[in-house]
Enzyme design. Structure first.
Site, mmCIF file in Angstrom:
data_model
loop_
_atom_site.group_PDB
_atom_site.id
_atom_site.type_symbol
_atom_site.label_atom_id
_atom_site.label_comp_id
_atom_site.label_asym_id
_atom_site.label_seq_id
_atom_site.Cartn_x
_atom_site.Cartn_y
_atom_site.Cartn_z
ATOM 1 N N GLY A 104 0.323 -2.745 -8.037
ATOM 2 C CA GLY A 104 -0.350 -3.863 -8.693
ATOM 3 C C GLY A 104 -0.642 -3.591 -10.147
ATOM 4 O O GLY A 104 -0.463 -4.454 -11.011
ATOM 5 N N ARG A 138 -0.002 9.705 -3.057
ATOM 6 C CA ARG A 138 -1.081 9.467 -4.022
ATOM 7 C C ARG A 138 -1.986 10.683 -4.139
ATOM 8 O O ARG A 138 -2.487 10.990 -5.229
ATOM 9 C CB ARG A 138 -1.886 8.236 -3.609
ATOM 10 C CG ARG A 138 -1.144 6.938 -3.898
ATOM 11 C CD ARG A 138 -1.879 5.740 -3.366
ATOM 12 N NE ARG A 138 -1.214 4.497 -3.767
ATOM 13 C CZ ARG A 138 -1.423 3.325 -3.189
ATOM 14 N NH1 ARG A 138 -2.277 3.231 -2.184
ATOM 15 N NH2 ARG A 138 -0.789 2.249 -3.598
ATOM 16 N N LYS A 145 6.670 -12.398 -1.575
ATOM 17 C CA LYS A 145 6.423 -13.701 -2.164
ATOM 18 C C LYS A 145 6.787 -13.789 -3.643
ATOM 19 O O LYS A 145 6.473 -12.895 -4.426
ATOM 20 C CB LYS A 145 4.938 -14.061 -2.008
ATOM 21 C CG LYS A 145 4.481 -14.183 -0.558
ATOM 22 C CD LYS A 145 3.000 -14.528 -0.498
ATOM 23 C CE LYS A 145 2.515 -14.690 0.932
ATOM 24 N NZ LYS A 145 1.073 -15.022 0.974
#
Length: 398
Positions: free
Chosen positions: A379, A40, A205
């Protein structure tokens, strides 16, 4: 929206430029203070170098981790400042606070072509506050430091935070090259992907990926599901999954998705089942119909890796988000490595959707240049593909 090129064209010599970067880098768990993946930080270098070399007074701000709105030594950006200086090949001034006296003095003393990094934004409650007034007050303090604002933190644009959303309303604002590239790439894979289009999803998940599955399923030729989330789908097919990760409340949802997909969702046919979550655990490859009751799946098996690689092989567009197994532990890394290597070989355009997928590419020593694009925002990438408005991008467009 105005871009960094527009700002450079206007001239930045002597001007104070506030840059929102994403320096939320991971650290080595065994060696605190040692950065384990500086991807990053490297991603924002072109913007910082362009501004520095043009004579701007560059004030960089970022968050790190999830401190509770007050200073916490575990989340200091000081080690990041050291690494950033190494990457830039020039000194980086570090302020031990964000908008306090040290930061104020450091900004006042900044010279043309110098770079300053402020301490962790999340040491201030106003950064993440849901109260507009509290968030705005913090943004006011940040905006006082600069003449203009550049957002090049794609990994944070899905957050309605002071440094991402509110500062842009208080200063002339510009999109950095990284943000522009990320939006361009994601627009390509969401609006006009070249077919065949294959999406590879992993991670823990189903609930975390449900919205993106629902958004992409009508557009894809194949959707490959690995990682911990595959076991809820396998349970929906009637398989027993032992002690593997399972979201019981999502079983019926997975069953509905499998029916809607009409064969386009591809699941593992074998897994690596272990006695415990440990590098030293006893483990074996088993068919998905034969997962022992006392074991948990920690990777897709070799037949599944071959199946997924075959599905990817003919694709013209691939989007990958989420590892196929616990790649951090050597016995359970083969699935992620095999699928990633298959993605690098396609005759088309591939996107690694940030987060753990990008970390896996670097941890496993894969050639980053073999992928079409490696996102810095897991995200943010998913929320864009879900069709959500990203507050940081919306702020830049105003």
């Amino acid at each position: 929206m105005k871009t960094l090129d527009d700002l450079l064209g206007e001239g930045v010599s002597g001007r104070r430029v506030l840059v929102r970067a994403d320096l939320n880098v991971p650290f080595d768990k065994k060696n605190p203070g040692v950065i384990s993946d500086d991807g990053r930080a490297r991603a924002v270098l072109p913007t910082l170098i362009a501004l520095r070399d043009a004579g701007a007074r560059v004030i960089v701000m970022s968050h790190l981790g999830r401190p509770k709105g007050e200073p916490d030594p575990k989340f200091t950006l000081r080690p990041v400042a050291t690494r950033l200086a190494e990457l830039l090949g020039s000194s980086v001034v570090f302020a031990d606070d964000t908008v306090g006296p040290e930061a104020t003095q450091a900004v006042a003393e900044l010279q043309d072509g110098q770079v300053l990094l402020l301490e962790n934004l999340r040491f201030n409650k106003g950064e993440t506050s849901k109260d507009d007034a509290e968030r705005g007050a913090f943004a006011d303090e940040l905006a006082k430091f600069a003449d203009c604002y550049v957002d090049d933190a794609f990994g944070a644009v899905h957050r309605k935070h002071a440094s991402v959303f509110d500062v842009a309303a208080r200063l002339p604002h510009y999109a950095g090259g990284l943000v522009l590239k990320e939006v361009e790439v994601l627009k390509k894979v969401s609006e006009a992907p070249e077919q065949p289009y294959v999406v590879v999803l992993g991670g823990s998940k189903v609930s975390d990926k449900l919205a993106v599955i629902q958004a992409l399923l009508p557009k894809v030729d194949k959707l490959l599901v690995g990682g911990g989330m595959c076991f809820t789908f396998l349970k929906a097919q009637g398989h027993e999954v032992g002690k593997s990760l399972l979201e019981t409340e999502m079983i019926s949802v997975c069953a509905d998705l499998l029916e809607q997909a009409d064969g386009r969702i591809v699941l593992p046919v074998d897994v690596v089942a272990a006695t415990e979550f440990s590098v030293d655990a006893t483990h074996d490859v088993v068919d998905v119909a034969d997962i022992p009751a006392d074991r948990l799946g920690l990777d897709i098996g070799p037949k599944s890796t071959e199946l997924f690689a075959s599905a990817v092989a003919g694709a013209k567009t691939v989007f990958w988000n989420g590892p196929m197994g616990v790649f951090e532990l050597a016995p359970f890394a083969a699935g992620t490595r095999g699928v990633a290597e298959a993605i690098t070989k396609i005759d088309g355009f591939s996107v690694v959707g940030g987060g753990d997928s990008a970390a896996a590419v670097r941890t496993l020593g894969l050639d980053e240049s073999a992928f079409g694009h490696i996102s810095t925002g897991g995200g943010a990438s998913l929320e864009y593909l879900e069709g959500k408005t990203l507050p940081g991008v919306a702020a830049l467009e105003k």
